[in-house]
Scaffold this active site. Structure first.
Site, PDB file in Angstrom:
ATOM      1  N   GLU A  68       0.858  -1.232   0.058  1.00 29.51           N
ATOM      2  CA  GLU A  68      -0.192   0.170   0.083  1.00 29.51           C
ATOM      3  C   GLU A  68       0.799   1.340  -0.076  1.00 29.51           C
ATOM      4  O   GLU A  68       1.530   1.611   1.195  1.00 29.51           O
ATOM      5  CB  GLU A  68      -1.106   0.100   1.170  1.00 29.51           C
ATOM      6  CG  GLU A  68      -2.019   0.977   1.084  1.00 29.51           C
ATOM      7  CD  GLU A  68      -1.830   2.354   1.831  1.00 29.51           C
ATOM      8  OE1 GLU A  68      -1.552   3.023   0.881  1.00 29.51           O
ATOM      9  OE2 GLU A  68      -2.356   2.587   2.840  1.00 29.51           O
TER      10      GLU A  68
ATOM     11  N   CYS B 183      -2.342   8.541   3.506  1.00 27.18           N
ATOM     12  CA  CYS B 183      -2.347   7.955   2.070  1.00 27.18           C
ATOM     13  C   CYS B 183      -3.510   8.659   1.216  1.00 27.18           C
ATOM     14  O   CYS B 183      -3.385   8.663  -0.110  1.00 27.18           O
ATOM     15  CB  CYS B 183      -2.193   6.505   1.976  1.00 27.18           C
ATOM     16  SG  CYS B 183      -3.508   5.700   2.999  1.00 27.18           S
TER      17      CYS B 183
END
Length: 462
Positions: free
Chosen positions: A253, A287
């Site tokens: 990720e 993120c």
């Protein structure tokens, strides 16, 4: 005053490094040393791998109800550690109290939601292509999982890295961030107190200097079957290359550059608040932070006015009770320098600053809002991981979708419109794992996939 020391956790025992090497942990805002931690040796890493492999032999066959109960008990234990969690997160990462609180609250639900996964761990049966035959499909654990977690959401990301593999019957070696080893070790302490058997979870911390070598050693260890990494795409590539040497799969990720598409008919004040909150929460170090805003011309003036007011109203600094709305420090002074460099590069190529002054103090950076930022500029192409938002104005929906997809990243997006049909049409065309309609980009539903749609080569890479 004695500084707290964070040891290693291997085979159910807390202990120092076999070489007694330690490293300092500093608050990114004040620069003060807030603790020390053991820096694992090659021998320590090998011991963690051995313990995890041995524990897997029995943990894989542990009843689902036992695994579930460990996580449910962990949730209850965590619920009683609010003050400890919030204080430690703030001390090690210089986050605001609000962000530390988010980590605490979400973490409790994480334990409980993952515990509920036991209902999904089912097999299947079907008729075979061979007459009279029957096919049985079982979900099986892989083995030892190596989890590497970052500092920006230290509690929730550590829990995600360990609970999902463990509930599925795997064992885990957790490598904490060197910025917040004590915060993430608390997660391990909670799991131990909840009754997790020795060896099922090990916790390794390393100094920044030792991290590349120790990471490579663990990946190379034959008992490690899969690697889970959350962090930058730059480091993710290194991890993936290292794992590829041994044909080991990775779960990566690697950040985002989330767009918010705002149409002419959107609720502009509400959209502006959501964009600002998703851009400035944790100083933009999430993120799913909103980094790009693509707005139709008819709504541009009003949106820029609202965003400018919001960005100028928020200050960066050490969070203080009763002070003006504040965001905390960034990762370090180098992160600030990189973000400022990206802004200056954009200005040199025609962008204009609407809020912010290009000034910084150590790891403190004020919010910045820019417009006339275009594809090809580094600030458009690369994740800034900073309290920075760029705005681009378009005429048509087609242009908006094209710009939203003009990026390497594909994690999250936002769409703002009062027209439900347009909302679903546009969100389905934006290349993102999650597209939140009339909501912030920082939002993900529990137990739903949080991932990208793969790396995309853009002109900036060519």
């Amino acid at each position: 005053m004695t500084l707290p020391f964070t040891p290693l956790y291997i085979d159910g025992k807390w202990r120092p490094s076999s070489t007694d090497v330690t490293f300092e942990v500093r608050n990114p805002s004040s620069g003060k040393v807030v603790g020390t931690a053991a820096s694992a040796s090659a021998e320590d890493c090998a011991a963690a791998c051995t313990a995890a492999a041995q524990a897997f032999k029995t943990w894989e066959h542990t009843p689902l109800s036992v695994r579930r109960d460990v996580l449910l008990k962990a949730a209850d234990i965590l619920a009683g550690k609010k003050d400890d969690i919030i204080a430690t997160v703030m001390e090690e990462t210089a986050s605001t109290e609000e962000w530390a609180w988010v980590n605490f609250v979400v973490a409790i639900n994480q334990f409980r939601d993952v515990a509920a996964m036991t209902a999904l761990l089912k097999g299947e049966t079907s008729q075979s292509i061979i007459p009279g035959g029957q096919v049985f499909v079982q979900r099986r654990a892989i083995g030892v999982i190596f989890g590497i977690v970052p500092w920006n959401a230290p509690v929730t990301l550590a829990i995600r890295a360990v609970t999902v593999p463990i509930i599925c019957g795997n064992t885990v070696i957790l490598r904490t961030s060197e910025l917040c080893p004590r915060t993430q070790a608390i997660v391990v302490e909670i799991m131990e107190e909840a009754g997790l058997p020795a060896g099922v979870l090990s916790c390794i911390s390393t100094s920044r200097e030792d991290a590349p070598g120790r990471t490579a050693e663990i990946i190379a260890n034959p008992v490690v079957r899969k690697v889970n990494f959350t962090g930058s795409d730059v480091v993710g590539r290194v991890i993936a290359i290292e794992a590829a040497k041994y044909l080991k799969p990775c779960v990566l990720e690697l950040g985002g550059k989330s767009p918010a598409v705002v149409l002419d008919d959107a609720d502009i004040p509400r959209a502006a608040r959501a964009i600002a909150s998703s851009a400035l929460l944790n100083s933009g170090q999430v993120c799913m932070s909103t980094e790009r805003v693509i707005v139709q011309k008819g709504a541009a003036d009003e949106l820029l006015k609202h965003l400018g007011n919001l960005f100028r109203h928020v200050e960066a600094g050490d969070p203080e009770p009763g002070a003006a709305p504040r965001i905390g420090a960034m990762f370090n002074a180098a992160s600030v320098k990189n973000a400022i460099s990206m802004i200056k590069d954009a200005v040199d190529h025609g962008a204009e600053i609407l809020a912010g002054n290009l000034e910084s103090q150590g790891a403190i950076m004020q919010p910045h809002l820019l417009w006339k930022v275009k594809p090809g500029m580094r600030l458009w192409e690369r994740e800034s991981f900073a309290p920075v938002v760029v705005v681009n104005i378009v005429d048509t929906i087609e242009e908006a979708v094209e710009l939203a997809n003009n990026t390497d990243y594909s994690l999250a997006a936002g769409v703002w419109t009062r027209d439900v049909y347009k909302a679903f049409d546009i969100s389905s065309r934006i290349r993102a794992c999650m597209a939140n309609i009339n909501g912030p980009t920082i939002h993900a539903e529990s137990m739903k996939d949080v991932g990208g749609l793969g790396y995309v080569l853009t002109a900036y890479d060519a």
